[in-house]
Write an enzyme that holds these catalytic residues in place. Sequence first.
Site, mmCIF file in Angstrom:
data_model
loop_
_atom_site.group_PDB
_atom_site.id
_atom_site.type_symbol
_atom_site.label_atom_id
_atom_site.label_comp_id
_atom_site.label_asym_id
_atom_site.label_seq_id
_atom_site.Cartn_x
_atom_site.Cartn_y
_atom_site.Cartn_z
ATOM 1 N N LYS A 190 60.230 -59.897 -85.287
ATOM 2 C CA LYS A 190 61.612 -60.804 -85.179
ATOM 3 C C LYS A 190 60.568 -61.925 -83.857
ATOM 4 O O LYS A 190 59.269 -61.954 -83.493
ATOM 5 C CB LYS A 190 61.698 -59.964 -84.245
HETATM 6 C C1 LIG Z 1 69.942 -58.090 -88.674
HETATM 7 C C2 LIG Z 1 69.253 -56.921 -88.706
HETATM 8 N N1 LIG Z 1 69.796 -55.492 -87.656
HETATM 9 C C3 LIG Z 1 69.474 -54.874 -87.529
HETATM 10 C C4 LIG Z 1 67.382 -54.914 -88.041
HETATM 11 C C5 LIG Z 1 67.434 -53.027 -87.608
HETATM 12 O O1 LIG Z 1 66.041 -53.530 -86.398
HETATM 13 P P1 LIG Z 1 65.223 -52.630 -87.048
HETATM 14 O O2 LIG Z 1 64.059 -53.105 -88.149
HETATM 15 O O3 LIG Z 1 64.227 -53.011 -85.502
HETATM 16 O O4 LIG Z 1 65.754 -51.155 -87.009
HETATM 17 C C6 LIG Z 1 67.146 -56.187 -88.745
HETATM 18 C C7 LIG Z 1 65.870 -55.998 -88.492
HETATM 19 O O5 LIG Z 1 65.328 -55.236 -89.134
HETATM 20 C C8 LIG Z 1 68.382 -56.794 -88.684
HETATM 21 O O6 LIG Z 1 67.290 -58.392 -89.242
#
Ligand SMILES: Cc1ncc(COP(=O)(O)O)c(C=O)c1O
Length: 401
Positions: A190
Amino acid sequence: MPGEGDEPVQPRRWPILTAEDRDAVQRVLERGVLSGAAAPEMRALEAEFAAFVGAGFCLATNSGTAALGIALRAAGVGPGDEVIVPALSFVATAQAVLHLGAVPVFADIDPATYTLDPEDAAARVTSRTRAIVPVHLHGLPADMDALRALARPRALAVIEDAAQAHGARYRGRAVGTLGAMAAFSLNSTKNLPAGEGGLFVTDSEELWARAARARFDGLEPPAKWDPERPLDDEAEGLASTPGWMYLPGELTSALARAQLRRLPATTARSQDNAARLTARLGRLAGVEAPATPPDRTHVFHKYRVRLHPDRLGLRVRARDLRDRLLAALRAEGVEAVLWQTVPLPAHPLFARPEPYSQAAAALDGSLIIGSQSCPLFAQPSEVVEAWGDGFEKAWSSVVRP
Ligand SMILES: Cc1ncc(COP(=O)(O)O)c(C=O)c1O
């Protein structure tokens, strides 16, 4: 620009880690406190991110998925409830709904922005709908006013999935302040990377208190923290609600704080790089660079390029052209990937037969410039220009009659 025979320009890998990051991690090791429900780096990160977004409250979590989960729990989503999510997102958006025993109901996307289509979302509302989770996909805010107008009369909670959109703005307001609650991700890929982690934000003290219990196994977060007894808590420790253990570690929180100080610079570089590439790609017939509606800013977590063979009179399936272009780009040394190959409802987990035609067409006819390891937003301008050169060559080779 490099000429014939010059070494190709090497793309820069993400995340970029600096002495500031090492100092932050070192500070945690020297303090000797690795975690805790009131640990100091976590608390400081929460205060700093709340201020950055302009939200009243923030909770750090151990993933973006966890941040979405505690938001859904705080909204009162439970077994049998329906939650509207876009058909194009990372699967976590829908998984977080399943974690509560609720049903993700997919709605199609607006093909110009790749975000939730308010009209299709409205058509999916039933008496069981409890919440809507718009995703600010690739760093572009969804059409929040239209979605809020849909939610308000039906008392649906609007929870922003801002996992990819730290720092983006909609009609002058920061993402994270556009719904009842929002979830951000701190995953390494990110724009605000710290390994694995997440951030929940809200302006409501009540929602914050509910989400804080959901994050800490249903327990009340400790009011005090004693640096001499950092792992002890005098509170009674009685759970009042179901919850998960979603607290982040201190190393992650410290790293996130250091990266947060550089986020404005990351965003500026991302927007410059995108403008530079769009100036090149926008000139090519049949190529659609990402659109930024005038009422929003885009932070270009991903730079999706859509291909329109029909505009060139080519009788080739968009998907075949995309695959040929992907191979040609890689041959030219341009980082390019497919991010998501089918809409979420087509994952075997859901296996919904409905077509979700806009999401499917967008995925079949587009690719991402930059990869997760070497995203566009990390690159110096000479790499962006080299990728622009490579794209022009690759495109002309695949559309040549
Ligand atoms: C659009 C979206 N929602 C939710 C997530 C979930 O985040 P994480 O991977 O930190 O759990 C991500 C990231 O991977 C994402 O790109």
